[in-house]
Write an enzyme that holds these catalytic residues in place. Structure first.
Site, PDB file in Angstrom:
ATOM      1  N   HIS A   1      55.391  17.258 -35.252  1.00 41.80           N
ATOM      2  CA  HIS A   1      55.462  17.735 -36.479  1.00 41.80           C
ATOM      3  C   HIS A   1      56.467  17.563 -37.423  1.00 41.80           C
ATOM      4  O   HIS A   1      57.174  16.613 -37.078  1.00 41.80           O
ATOM      5  CB  HIS A   1      55.950  19.423 -35.944  1.00 41.80           C
ATOM      6  CG  HIS A   1      57.209  19.299 -35.501  1.00 41.80           C
ATOM      7  ND1 HIS A   1      57.475  19.028 -34.066  1.00 41.80           N
ATOM      8  CD2 HIS A   1      58.505  19.402 -35.936  1.00 41.80           C
ATOM      9  CE1 HIS A   1      58.885  18.940 -34.040  1.00 41.80           C
ATOM     10  NE2 HIS A   1      59.667  19.288 -34.976  1.00 41.80           N
TER      11      HIS A   1
ATOM     12  N   HIS B   1      60.024  13.585 -42.067  1.00 42.88           N
ATOM     13  CA  HIS B   1      59.715  12.807 -41.310  1.00 42.88           C
ATOM     14  C   HIS B   1      59.043  13.460 -39.910  1.00 42.88           C
ATOM     15  O   HIS B   1      59.188  14.613 -39.930  1.00 42.88           O
ATOM     16  CB  HIS B   1      60.910  12.002 -40.757  1.00 42.88           C
ATOM     17  CG  HIS B   1      61.632  12.862 -40.032  1.00 42.88           C
ATOM     18  ND1 HIS B   1      62.663  13.914 -40.678  1.00 42.88           N
ATOM     19  CD2 HIS B   1      61.964  13.396 -38.585  1.00 42.88           C
ATOM     20  CE1 HIS B   1      63.197  14.582 -39.811  1.00 42.88           C
ATOM     21  NE2 HIS B   1      62.441  14.284 -38.568  1.00 42.88           N
TER      22      HIS B   1
HETATM   23  P1  2AM Z   1      63.336  16.738 -36.248  1.00 43.30           P
HETATM   24  O1  2AM Z   1      62.683  17.532 -37.050  1.00 43.30           O
HETATM   25  O2  2AM Z   1      64.048  15.570 -36.585  1.00 43.30           O
HETATM   26  O3  2AM Z   1      62.131  16.292 -34.992  1.00 43.30           O
HETATM   27  C1  2AM Z   1      63.683  21.757 -32.937  1.00 43.30           C
HETATM   28  O4  2AM Z   1      64.910  21.211 -32.671  1.00 43.30           O
HETATM   29  C2  2AM Z   1      63.232  20.823 -34.135  1.00 43.30           C
HETATM   30  O5  2AM Z   1      64.048  21.190 -35.289  1.00 43.30           O
HETATM   31  C3  2AM Z   1      63.130  19.413 -34.031  1.00 43.30           C
HETATM   32  O6  2AM Z   1      62.131  19.056 -34.550  1.00 43.30           O
HETATM   33  C4  2AM Z   1      64.504  18.871 -34.724  1.00 43.30           C
HETATM   34  O7  2AM Z   1      64.509  17.545 -35.318  1.00 43.30           O
HETATM   35  C5  2AM Z   1      64.548  20.020 -35.970  1.00 43.30           C
HETATM   36  N1  2AM Z   1      66.150  20.274 -35.874  1.00 43.30           N
HETATM   37  C6  2AM Z   1      67.054  20.753 -35.032  1.00 43.30           C
HETATM   38  N2  2AM Z   1      68.245  20.728 -35.501  1.00 43.30           N
HETATM   39  C7  2AM Z   1      68.001  20.504 -36.663  1.00 43.30           C
HETATM   40  C8  2AM Z   1      68.980  20.725 -37.938  1.00 43.30           C
HETATM   41  N3  2AM Z   1      70.305  20.862 -37.811  1.00 43.30           N
HETATM   42  N4  2AM Z   1      68.390  20.440 -39.236  1.00 43.30           N
HETATM   43  C9  2AM Z   1      67.514  20.015 -39.500  1.00 43.30           C
HETATM   44  N5  2AM Z   1      66.264  19.984 -38.180  1.00 43.30           N
HETATM   45  C10 2AM Z   1      66.668  20.173 -37.066  1.00 43.30           C
END
Ligand code: 2AM
Length: 219
Positions: A70, A150
């Site tokens: 995702h 991304h």
């Molecule tokens: P990602 O988008 O880089 O993959 C659940 O943890 C999702 O939320 C993951 O896909 C994660 O990274 C994203 N995520 C977790 N913490 C976050 C944060 N503080 N800021 C932005 N995205 C976050």
């Protein structure tokens, strides 16, 4: 109080269809395999520390896959994160919830921490991109709205997925400063650049289009 209270997800984002997940994984794996076999890459195994043995490093094993593919728009942590409630109330979020979107992958990258696909958002898609996302990650920089977008393909051991976006912004910052990389090479899939410290970015000749649905994730 209202009987219908808002329910906040862990995060909002575009979720790839089953088929697009396979397709993206294939392209990502091809990139890791090609990169891993390049002499230019072998010269910089050290960047990956102890994971690099004398015979090299298996990138496909190095990065652990994390759930459904995702592209996160807003991390909300069930409404606890700053701006999460405002985001839920955005016109665009309400309007496009459950809508299908085609996202364009413009590149693939790795660092010693993460492997990801770089997503180039259209103007319509940018309506769903939260204000200040780049600023929050890099307060001292003025990076383009949406440049953090991304898809996390995998993370090294003990690294959280959130890191992928931060790593991407590190590339964006270097590019903005006009850096072309320390080394550049044309490979099958595109133009590969090395930025030092284990940072490799592939700019695809042929962009990869993936089908997604916008929505919230409530595990
Ligand atoms: P990602 O988008 O880089 O993959 C659940 O943890 C999702 O939320 C993951 O896909 C994660 O990274 C994203 N995520 C977790 N913490 C976050 C944060 N503080 N800021 C932005 N995205 C976050």
């Amino acid at each position: 109080g209202s009987l219908e209270e808002a329910v906040y997800p862990l995060f909002y984002g575009w979720f790839l269809t089953h088929k697009s997940q396979s397709h993206t994984n294939e392209k990502g794996k091809k990139f890791l395999k090609t990169l891993g076999e390049l002499d230019e890459f072998k010269e910089h195994w050290d960047d990956f520390g102890e994971a690099a043995s004398e015979t090299g490093i298996n990138l496909e094993e190095y990065f652990e896959r994390k759930g459904i593919l995702h592209c996160t728009t807003k991390y909300s942590d069930y409404g606890k994160v700053k701006g999460a409630q405002e985001y839920t109330e955005l016109e665009a979020v309400k309007k496009f919830y459950s809508s299908a979107f085609c996202l364009q992958i413009s590149g693939f990258f790795i660092t010693p921490r993460t492997a990801g696909a770089r997503v180039r958002l259209t103007d319509k898609q940018l309506e769903l991109w939260p204000a200040g996302s780049e600023k929050e990650a890099m307060p001292s920089e003025e990076l383009p709205h949406g440049s953090r977008a991304h898809i996390t393909l995998g993370c090294a051991k003990d690294v959280e997925p959130k890191q992928t976006g931060l790593d991407l912004l590190e590339f964006v910052k270097l590019e903005k400063e006009g850096q072309q990389g320390l080394a550049e090479k044309d490979i099958d899939q595109g133009k590969l650049r090395y930025f030092g410290k284990g940072m490799w970015m592939l700019e695809l000749y042929e962009k990869v289009t993936v089908k997604t649905v916008f929505g919230g994730f409530y595990p």
